[in-house]
Design a protein around this motif. Structure first.
Motif, PDB file in Angstrom:
ATOM      1  N   ASP A 107       1.805   6.388  -7.064  1.00 18.43           N
ATOM      2  CA  ASP A 107       0.794   7.381  -7.433  1.00 18.43           C
ATOM      3  C   ASP A 107       1.413   8.776  -7.503  1.00 18.43           C
ATOM      4  O   ASP A 107       1.072   9.568  -8.382  1.00 18.43           O
ATOM      5  N   SER A 121       0.829  -1.206   0.000  1.00 18.39           N
ATOM      6  CA  SER A 121       0.000   0.000   0.000  1.00 18.39           C
ATOM      7  C   SER A 121       0.864   1.255   0.000  1.00 18.39           C
ATOM      8  O   SER A 121       0.596   2.221  -0.715  1.00 18.39           O
ATOM      9  N   GLU A 122       1.934   1.225   0.814  1.00 17.75           N
ATOM     10  CA  GLU A 122       2.859   2.369   0.844  1.00 17.75           C
ATOM     11  C   GLU A 122       3.539   2.545  -0.513  1.00 17.75           C
ATOM     12  O   GLU A 122       3.710   3.666  -0.998  1.00 17.75           O
ATOM     13  N   GLU A 161       1.201   4.153  -2.966  1.00 16.62           N
ATOM     14  CA  GLU A 161       1.063   5.597  -2.730  1.00 16.62           C
ATOM     15  C   GLU A 161       2.220   6.357  -3.378  1.00 16.62           C
ATOM     16  O   GLU A 161       2.028   7.414  -3.990  1.00 16.62           O
TER      17      GLU A 161
END
Length: 629
Positions: A229, A222-223, A226
């Motif tokens: 992104d 998830s990190e 991010e």
């Protein structure tokens, strides 16, 4: 001796992070729905029509769970047959044939179970989609102005499609895995209770590290996402045509490069951590996978070699190893049951949240269909607000006599569109009432009321179909003669006949293949086909060129003849043609009169005339003067 069965799918190859998480995120924990008897009963309502199909699925699952034992048991028999003193090729062949028959039968039953299961889930989706679409069709207009279109589409598609996973996945998974575990554990203890205990003690060493490392890897992933992104955002902004020009003009190449380098470095470090965690996990998992059979083989060998159990065979040990391997996947999935259950309830809760929204605007118990030969429209001390603390209309009262055309003028945000939305009950009044032919519109049959009201707006909407399909939307049984007459009245007949496909021309999404004027004239023809008693126009010519405006205005003049018409006016020509003009200021009708009367008596109208209408007049005069020269 290696077991016949390969390690379960969840233990082979790299851990798949794209699959469902085996833990709840903090957000999911905070927002998890409350489990109530009513909620469960409501979910079961969708399953009830297919109860006999479910029974057939469960019978198939029971047979499948029992047959699933046979490959492991037959493997043990084959091992014992090979190493026994009375070795027989015939016996070995019979066992192999039996194994093949059992496997084939199991696969056929599995295919049958999946087919029925898939049919059930798709039928439930079909039922829920129909229910949701019908419910949303009757939601008030305010629902669609307040809700995001993406949320509505998500409820209709993604959320309801997710029910398929719940039905065909979670529900049958619970039954299937429970049966598999129950039958396997039973046969483990039936084979040898001591080896069964050894195998079951090792099982947590295979399951809990998977859950723990899976959670850690998900957090790292998830990190990493991010940071990716952030990289994508910078790439899109700085390497686009406009962005790259801005970077060059302000000489920010080095600044942007350093920013990109920093984020890229952070993303790379997190990805390395994620892969490193996965690598060590698979090393440990591989060790545990090998340890489990070794411990069972050691314990079984100790019992046989030590002469502690004369009845125990090498085949029995092989069966235990195979069954312990068979337990890993179903036990892991049953441990995730709470996670799957919470997510499933959340899915249903999102769907029910929409289905529980009240329709607000519905037919009365005894709907009326009064004769509309007299189609007088009355507003009687009408008050309305979209939100509790902000009134839009504050005691509106006026009467539009049958067959007359009244114009509403006012500044932007004065409440003009709200007034016309109250007549067909797109909204309901807060206080007061709106009457048509002396009857409160809330007492009308809703379909009858709206059938007798025609609306032409600035933002014309056409469906992505042919011109003919869009016209027939108003009157499906219309004859070709009626359609052509309507198109002639709307000044669109010649244009349509000039097209290669004529009435079969595809207009495109929202009618984008047509110009603004052409779309408007098609929409006017559609309203003419409807032949309403009351006509409402939200100035349909305000953003068109003079040629299109002239064609549309003449079409509107024809359609308004003999009809009760209410027009939101932005152009002086429309205002001048009105029988009466109503000036709307701060949610109230401040003046009613003709153009000349209002110029003499209303300062607000004079100001509106100078700022809005006069500007248009001067523009048209200068354009005409330029064309003459």
């Amino acid at each position: 001796m290696r077991p016949m069965n390969p390690p379960p799918a969840g233990m082979r190859g790299p851990m798949r992070m794209g699959g469902p998480r085996s833990f709840l995120t903090e957000e999911e924990k905070q927002n998890k729905p409350k489990v109530t008897k009513g909620l469960l009963k409501r979910i079961l309502k969708y399953l009830k029509p297919y109860k006999w199909h479910f029974l057939l699925v469960f019978v198939a699952l029971i047979i499948s769970a029992v047959l699933g034992l046979f490959p492991s048991v037959i493997t043990g028999k084959i091992v014992d047959s090979i190493i026994s003193d009375s070795r027989s090729i015939a016996t070995l062949l019979r066992l192999v044939i039996l194994a093949f028959v059992v496997l084939s039968t199991s696969q056929i039953i599995s295919v049958l179970e999946q087919y029925i299961n898939s049919w059930i889930s798709q039928k439930i989706i079909y039922d829920m989609r129909n229910e949701m679409y019908d419910h949303l069709q009757h939601m008030p207009h305010s629902f669609f102005t307040n809700e995001k279109q993406g949320d509505i589409i998500t409820r209709m598609n993604s959320d309801i499609n997710g029910v398929s996973v719940v039905i065909s996945g979670m529900l049958t998974s619970i039954v299937s895995n429970t049966l598999t575990v129950g039958v396997s554990v039973f046969y483990l203890f039936y084979t040898d209770w001591r080896l069964a205990i050894v195998g079951l003690i090792v099982l947590p060493l295979l399951i809990f590290p998977t859950r723990s490392v899976g959670k850690k890897r998900w957090t790292l992933l998830s990190e990493s996402q991010e940071k990716n992104d952030e990289l994508n955002q910078q790439i899109n902004e700085t390497l686009s045509v406009s962005g790259s020009m801005l970077v060059k003009l302000f000489t920010k190449e080095k600044t942007e490069y350093q920013k990109f380098k920093r984020v890229n470095d952070e993303a790379t470090k997190i990805s390395i951590k994620e892969h490193r965690a996965g690598s060590w996990f698979h090393v440990m998992l591989g060790m545990f996978i090998q340890i489990a059979p070794l411990l069972i083989y050691f314990s079984g060998g100790f019992l046989i070699i030590g002469g502690l159990d004369a009845g125990l065979t090498v085949g029995d040990i092989t069966v235990v190893v195979a069954l312990v391997n068979r337990l890993y996947q179903p036990v892991r999935m049953l441990l995730n049951l709470q996670v799957d259950f919470v997510r499933s309830l959340a899915l249903f809760s999102r769907i029910f949240e929409y289905l529980d929204r009240s329709h607000e605007i519905e037919n009365p118990e005894n709907p009326k269909t009064p004769d509309l030969a007299d189609s007088t429209v009355e507003f009687c001390d009408v008050k309305f607000r979209y939100v509790d603390n902000k009134p839009v209309l504050n005691g509106i009262s006026f009467t539009v006599p049958s067959g007359k055309m009244y114009a509403i003028v006012g500044t932007s945000g004065a409440g003009k569109s709200t007034i016309i939305g109250l007549i067909p009950r797109l909204y309901d009044v807060g206080e007061g009432c709106v009457k048509v032919s002396g009857t409160d519109v809330r007492e009308f049959d809703l379909s009858y009321l709206r059938t007798n009201i025609g609306i032409v707006t600035q933002d014309t909407y056409l469906f992505n179909g042919t011109i003919l399909e869009n016209l027939l939307y108003a009157k499906p049984e219309a004859t070709m003669e009626e359609i052509e007459n309507a198109c002639k009245s709307a000044n669109i007949y010649d244009f349509i006949n000039s097209l290669p496909e004529k009435y079969d021309t595809i207009v495109g999404n929202r009618g984008l293949k047509l110009s603004g004027g052409e779309k408007q004239r098609v929409s006017i023809a559609r309203v003419i086909l409807k032949n309403p008693k009351i006509l409402i126009l939200d100035e349909a010519t305000s953003s068109l060129d003079s040629v299109s405006e002239s064609l549309i205005q003449s079409a509107l003049d024809r359609i308004m003849q003999g009809r009760t018409s209410i027009v939101i006016a932005h152009r002086l020509s429309t205002v001048m043609a009105a029988d009466k003009i109503m000036l709307l200021e701060k949610g109230e009708i401040s003046r009613v009169g003709t153009h000349d009367e209002l110029l003499d008596t209303s300062e607000g109208y004079r100001e509106l005339y100078e700022t809005q209408f006069r500007r248009v007049i001067d523009y048209e005069n200068s354009k005409n003067s330029h064309n003459n020269h």
